[in-house]
Motif scaffolding. Structure first.
Motif, PDB file in Angstrom:
ATOM      1  N   ALA A   1      12.582  41.465  20.809  1.00 55.12           N
ATOM      2  CA  ALA A   1      11.330  42.194  20.548  1.00 55.12           C
ATOM      3  C   ALA A   1      11.162  42.617  19.095  1.00 55.12           C
ATOM      4  O   ALA A   1      10.062  42.547  18.542  1.00 55.12           O
ATOM      5  N   VAL A   2      12.235  43.085  18.478  1.00 56.50           N
ATOM      6  CA  VAL A   2      12.106  43.670  17.129  1.00 56.50           C
ATOM      7  C   VAL A   2      13.237  43.176  16.226  1.00 56.50           C
ATOM      8  O   VAL A   2      14.327  42.853  16.709  1.00 56.50           O
ATOM      9  N   PRO A   3      12.993  43.134  14.903  1.00 56.70           N
ATOM     10  CA  PRO A   3      14.057  42.691  13.991  1.00 56.70           C
ATOM     11  C   PRO A   3      15.261  43.626  14.067  1.00 56.70           C
ATOM     12  O   PRO A   3      15.110  44.806  14.401  1.00 56.70           O
ATOM     13  N   PRO A   4      16.458  43.119  13.757  1.00 59.59           N
ATOM     14  CA  PRO A   4      17.662  43.952  13.823  1.00 59.59           C
ATOM     15  C   PRO A   4      17.503  45.215  12.976  1.00 59.59           C
ATOM     16  O   PRO A   4      16.968  45.163  11.869  1.00 59.59           O
ATOM     17  N   ASN A   5      17.962  46.313  13.512  1.00 54.13           N
ATOM     18  CA  ASN A   5      18.002  47.578  12.782  1.00 54.13           C
ATOM     19  C   ASN A   5      16.628  48.022  12.258  1.00 54.13           C
ATOM     20  O   ASN A   5      16.528  48.579  11.181  1.00 54.13           O
ATOM     21  N   SER A   6      15.570  47.763  13.019  1.00 58.00           N
ATOM     22  CA  SER A   6      14.239  48.211  12.584  1.00 58.00           C
ATOM     23  C   SER A   6      13.765  49.424  13.384  1.00 58.00           C
ATOM     24  O   SER A   6      12.733  50.007  13.096  1.00 58.00           O
ATOM     25  N   VAL A   7      14.523  49.784  14.413  1.00 50.42           N
ATOM     26  CA  VAL A   7      14.192  50.966  15.232  1.00 50.42           C
ATOM     27  C   VAL A   7      15.475  51.786  15.356  1.00 50.42           C
ATOM     28  O   VAL A   7      16.559  51.223  15.500  1.00 50.42           O
ATOM     29  N   ASP A   8      15.350  53.119  15.256  1.00 51.82           N
ATOM     30  CA  ASP A   8      16.517  53.983  15.505  1.00 51.82           C
ATOM     31  C   ASP A   8      16.582  54.293  16.987  1.00 51.82           C
ATOM     32  O   ASP A   8      15.603  54.789  17.561  1.00 51.82           O
ATOM     33  N   PHE A   9      17.727  54.036  17.593  1.00 51.97           N
ATOM     34  CA  PHE A   9      17.875  54.290  19.026  1.00 51.97           C
ATOM     35  C   PHE A   9      18.894  55.392  19.295  1.00 51.97           C
ATOM     36  O   PHE A   9      19.900  55.519  18.593  1.00 51.97           O
TER      37      PHE A   9
END
Ligand code: SF4
Length: 502
Positions: free
Chosen positions: A218-226
């Protein structure tokens, strides 16, 4: 509760009500702002989702809205744990809730002056409205969160583990739709430069590869903080490497006890100091990949006795300085867990007002192996050690990332650290100086001590006047009575409107 901890379900419920053709306002009340006495429009139906610590507030709000002509409905953890009690103060009380149940309810919603109706679906919902559908309700909630904004999401419900004290131990594990999850993550990247997502799964990553595949798709690596809560057994080094690549910044594993629950911490039959060594090593390994760790413990479990469990936790603090310790006093929330029946059968559950059942302000299970003053002595000693200046300094030094290291300092010196030392010390003093106070803890009488009444009145503010007569007390054995003394079935699961049970 801060706005960043807002739950998914009230937002889902709001979407379902709109789908059923209703005009909906959602208010997230965090406890820090003015009490929501006035709603934007005069409502026909008011749904309140509450944790047990907000029960008395929810009862008072229900009384106020009923007086204005609204029908009231309670959902959330308190409704699941204490339906018998809540039915006295609401027209409807909901257990597991799904779209169909809400639609049926709204089609024929009526005041129930003779006592509320308890409704529940057969299972937890198998699908929930995604972030895009919930966004109009998420956005105003996040406006209440200062600086850091965290969006709640779910990739699964239930848990395959069976920790006896846990509300999810009897809910079968079930992943939710990964395609929808991917769509949600993509949508969030149109709203934030770098979104922050908290996974509200009871145990994140049970189907680890599937959920990580979905995130990576869904999203590029390390583009959202989880942020996620996960058992140690799922946090192998290979998993952590993948989580790091994908932006996981905080993880909250449950250790719970040095003498119990070995499966979820991958320590098997190891106990005591052996388990401390193994868990510390594991936590220190996690820290190489995830900047923020909170290790959760339950204090007062029946497997614990004497000073040793507390001393072992102190050793853990020293060996794994990067982990922030999260402590919960053993609490039995009504129907939450099968184990609660045993506590109720053995006369160990106390009727502390719900307002104090937040895992810290009161422990409503008499400890099996401790006298109350001795128990509080150990808790105070452990809390002092955890939030002593040397421990705070070690925690600060052990973490390189700026926000996590300062967040730990703030938590330690706030009500969570220093504040609890003061509170527990006060409890301990009252337990030895005030015979009536101690008698309440010992179950010798059921007159709620003035200390608790005054605090509740202060916290409820203008809502105190609306608190119905009798709503301060509850029957701590309601679950046992409902189940019959010999029956260990946790709850009768029944479907839809036919479930009406007075
Ligand atoms: S692993 Fe966590 S979520 Fe699962 S049953 Fe145990 S405490 Fe509950």
């Amino acid at each position: 509760m801060h706005a960043n901890f807002a739950s998914v379900m009230p937002q889902a419920l709001a979407v379902w009500c709109e789908e059923a053709g209703h005009e909906v306002s959602l208010i997230c009340y965090t406890g820090f702002e003015k009490v929501p006495l006035d709603l934007p429009h005069k409502p026909d139906v008011v749904f309140i989702g509450a944790f047990t610590q907000a029960a008395q507030m929810s009862y008072a709000l229900s009384a106020m809205f009923r007086a204005q002509g609204a029908v009231t409905v309670l959902g959330g953890p308190h409704a699941r744990c204490y339906p018998e009690d809540a039915c006295q103060y609401f027209d409807y009380v909901l257990g597991f809730t799904d779209r169909e149940l809400v639609r049926n309810l709204l089609a024929d919603v009526q005041p129930q002056p003779k006592g509320g109706i308890h409704l529940q679906a057969a299972t937890q919902p198998t699908s929930l409205p995604g972030v895009r559908e919930r966004w109009k309700f998420i956005e105003p909630t996040l406006k209440k969160a200062p600086i850091i904004k965290i969006v709640p999401m779910l990739s699964s419900i239930g848990c395959p583990y069976t920790c006896s004290f846990c509300i999810d131990s009897s809910v079968p594990y079930q992943p939710l739709d990964f395609e929808e999850m991917k769509e949600d993550l993509r949508f969030l990247r149109t709203k934030f430069r770098r979104p922050r997502v908290a996974w509200h799964d009871p145990n994140f990553g049970v189907k680890f590869d599937d959920v990580m595949d979905a995130i990576e798709d869904a999203v590029p690596p390390n583009s959202v903080d989880f942020i996620a809560e996960s058992s140690l057994s799922l946090l192998s080094e290979a998993h952590l490497q993948r989580m790091q690549r994908n932006g996981f910044k905080a993880i909250l594993p449950g250790v719970e006890s040095w003498y119990d629950l070995g499966n979820k911490s991958r320590t098997g039959k190891q106990q005591g100091i052996e388990k401390v060594e193994k868990v510390s090593e594991h936590i220190n390994m996690i820290q190489q990949y995830i900047p923020y760790i909170q290790a959760n413990f339950v204090l007062g479990l029946d497997g614990d006795s004497g000073r040793e469990p507390f001393e072992l936790t102190k050793q853990f603090i020293d060996r794994s300085p990067s982990a922030f310790p999260g402590y919960s006093l053993l609490s039995a929330f009504g129907r939450a867990a099968p184990l609660n029946l045993e506590y109720q059968r053995n006369d160990r559950v106390l009727g502390f007002p719900f307002h104090f059942l937040n895992n810290n302000q009161a422990m409503n299970v008499k400890p099996a192996n401790y006298e109350w003053p001795a128990f509080y002595d150990h808790v105070i000693d452990l809390t002092r050690h955890s939030f002593s200046w040397p421990s705070i300094a070690r925690r600060f030094q052990a973490i390189k990332a700026r926000i996590p290291r300062w967040m730990n300092v703030v938590r330690a010196i706030s009500s969570e650290g220093f504040g609890r030392i003061r509170y527990y010390s006060d409890m301990r003093r009252r337990l030895v100086e005030d015979r009536m106070f101690r008698g309440y803890f010992e179950g010798e009488h059921t007159t709620v001590p003035r200390f608790f009444l005054q605090r509740m009145q202060q916290d409820l503010g203008p809502l105190w006047e609306w608190l119905p007569k009798g709503a301060i007390e509850h029957d701590p054995k309601a679950y046992l009575k409902a189940n019959g003394h010999a029956n260990l079935t946790p709850i009768t699961r029944v479907a839809g409107m036919a479930a009406a049970a007075r």
